[in-house]
Design an enzyme around this catalytic site. Sequence first.
Site, PDB file in Angstrom:
ATOM      1  N   TRP A  14       0.615  -1.148   0.027  1.00 18.21           N
ATOM      2  CA  TRP A  14      -0.087  -0.035   0.084  1.00 18.21           C
ATOM      3  C   TRP A  14       0.783   1.074  -0.077  1.00 18.21           C
ATOM      4  O   TRP A  14       2.138   1.181   0.112  1.00 18.21           O
ATOM      5  CB  TRP A  14      -0.910  -0.076   1.347  1.00 18.21           C
ATOM      6  CG  TRP A  14      -0.615   0.447   2.473  1.00 18.21           C
ATOM      7  CD1 TRP A  14      -1.053   1.540   3.061  1.00 18.21           C
ATOM      8  CD2 TRP A  14       0.213  -0.306   3.574  1.00 18.21           C
ATOM      9  NE1 TRP A  14      -0.233   1.640   4.324  1.00 18.21           N
ATOM     10  CE2 TRP A  14       0.273   0.389   4.590  1.00 18.21           C
ATOM     11  CE3 TRP A  14       0.795  -1.601   3.468  1.00 18.21           C
ATOM     12  CZ2 TRP A  14       1.065   0.158   5.822  1.00 18.21           C
ATOM     13  CZ3 TRP A  14       1.425  -1.998   4.676  1.00 18.21           C
ATOM     14  CH2 TRP A  14       1.645  -1.139   5.666  1.00 18.21           C
ATOM     15  N   ASP A  21       5.407  -4.762   3.357  1.00 20.70           N
ATOM     16  CA  ASP A  21       5.502  -5.786   4.367  1.00 20.70           C
ATOM     17  C   ASP A  21       6.907  -6.497   4.109  1.00 20.70           C
ATOM     18  O   ASP A  21       7.253  -7.010   3.217  1.00 20.70           O
ATOM     19  CB  ASP A  21       4.315  -6.660   4.543  1.00 20.70           C
ATOM     20  CG  ASP A  21       3.054  -5.569   5.037  1.00 20.70           C
ATOM     21  OD1 ASP A  21       3.356  -4.591   5.621  1.00 20.70           O
ATOM     22  OD2 ASP A  21       2.130  -6.169   4.750  1.00 20.70           O
ATOM     23  N   ASN A  64      -4.440   0.297   5.007  1.00 19.63           N
ATOM     24  CA  ASN A  64      -3.192  -0.206   5.781  1.00 19.63           C
ATOM     25  C   ASN A  64      -3.607  -1.403   6.639  1.00 19.63           C
ATOM     26  O   ASN A  64      -2.797  -1.928   7.501  1.00 19.63           O
ATOM     27  CB  ASN A  64      -2.307   0.851   6.365  1.00 19.63           C
ATOM     28  CG  ASN A  64      -3.170   1.370   7.797  1.00 19.63           C
ATOM     29  OD1 ASN A  64      -4.133   0.817   7.883  1.00 19.63           O
ATOM     30  ND2 ASN A  64      -2.885   2.501   7.995  1.00 19.63           N
TER      31      ASN A  64
END
Lengths: 391, 183
Positions: free
Chosen positions: B108, B127, B158
């Site tokens: 994101w 991530d 998120n």
Amino acid sequence: MLGWNMKAARRAAMAAMLAAPAGAALAASPVLQAEQSDVATLPPVGAHWVLPATDRDAYTLYDADAGRILGTLPASILGNIALSPDRRTFYVADTIWSRVDHGTRQDLLQEYDSHTLALRREIPLPPRALAVYKGQDFDVSPDGKWGYVFDMSPATSVTIVDLAKGAVARTVDIPGCALVFPWKQGGFSSLCGDGSLTNVGYAGDQPTVTHTAPFFDANNDPIFEQGLVDRATGHALFVSYTGKVYEAALGQKPDIAASWSLQAAAGQPVAGTGVQEQAWRPGGKQPFAWNRATGHLFVLMHVGPHWTHKTDGTEIWEFDPTRHALVRRIDLPQPARGIAVSGDAAPLLYATSPDGTMTVIDARTGTVRRTVEAHAQSMIVAPDLLPGRNG
Amino acid sequence: MPVSFLDTLGEAVTRRLAARSSRRGVLGRVGAAIAVAPAFPLLPVRRADAAPATPAPTLTDFERRAQSTDPTKCNYWRHCAIDGVLCGCCGGGIHTCPPGTEPSPVSWIGTCRNPDDGRSYVIAYRDCCGRNICAAPKSCGCNTADREMPIYRPQASNDIIWCFGTASTAYHCSTAAIIGQAG
């Protein structure tokens, strides 16, 4: 048994009188009997049972009237839970790996017996969407026939599970849309990135997919993911970041009413999208709850500017959506990040706080009934027991 | 992916513009402006050099308080829309995954303002995946929400575990890499 015990006790008392005073008390009490280990079972699901997500590995089942734990249903931080309409089954949709953090990924819909909490069946699923604590990732149709599982790969779809057969019926793509909001019967709707709803009708054969016109400003004032559905009517309430409420009669062609403002209903200034515009706003991880019996909407509110939609609430505001009117403002003993409410006419309101406590509030008076040290995460599920479906 | 997202955004804006404006409409409006211009006196005008170059943008609370020295704190400027544990607290760094983990190829994004140069940058919150969540101090767990969007706008959402396309989808921590200056 009682007679024998009485006789034994009388005999022991006589013996005690005749015997020397030393050791009299010991001789007087009966010998404790050997015990069998057994397993508790549960009564029918109660109106005030509630399931906060706890730590990172379960939903813990509480009787909120008694303030005690009834049992535990395992689920990861990515797991969703729902009670079947006949109240016989807790469904847990979850994702695990064969070797904890790697290995074979397994997505499952697990069926737990609501009387024994025994794992009854596991239905393999295609890969689910993995996002923390969103109740709208999974639901069961109000007639109990279908499970709807939201998927994201990152393309989005919904897996429809035939719950009687215990097998996936099919997967329906919902490009640009997300989450599931079940209709009263025969399908579900999803929220879309262009400010519309997509509507998937499915009765076991070919799905019918329709779209509404955009009705909310997804760029500047998006609708929260945590929209609520009254399962008895198929009506949904969606709330935007600034506090606009949209009521929709869900179906193949949803009927969406003109929006109203939470703040205006409460006699407060309407919140805008200014990044320094202080106002009362809805916020939190699970900011809304809807009581079916009264029709009242409960909202976690805080004071802040735009983009504070995840900020914990300091108050719960109760609204009557039919009159667009504030009923009550409830001060919370500490800020809360998630709320839920029971479905009955004597509702209990549940609030989870960052320190893991669950506060139980009598929604008729706004007073705190009890505070439970629950290891609670943000999400909390209060199954609504629709009348006439007692399992 | 960030690039395709920007492409998509650009396309959407262009299409919306196109859908809402016709050539004849634009010509008409320009013509009308030319026709009525003489009716409005050009003086007095405010001299451009007497006015501030551009009005100072209204900053969010996060932007007002953001710092640029310690990337292991939630108020580091690039963390304006992050949700998760900072990899800098877990053996990695601001754009580095800890040993034994794998960065997600997709992410994101957020648009964050650097307090040092006053510019906004597009940040990819990738991530790091393949180990369970990092047990860093609570102060390394951040959840900020400037311009954060619901999951039906996934590129700006998120709460999603962004470990798509990695060997394991287990979430460990989050990074905040600069992609480029925001337009």
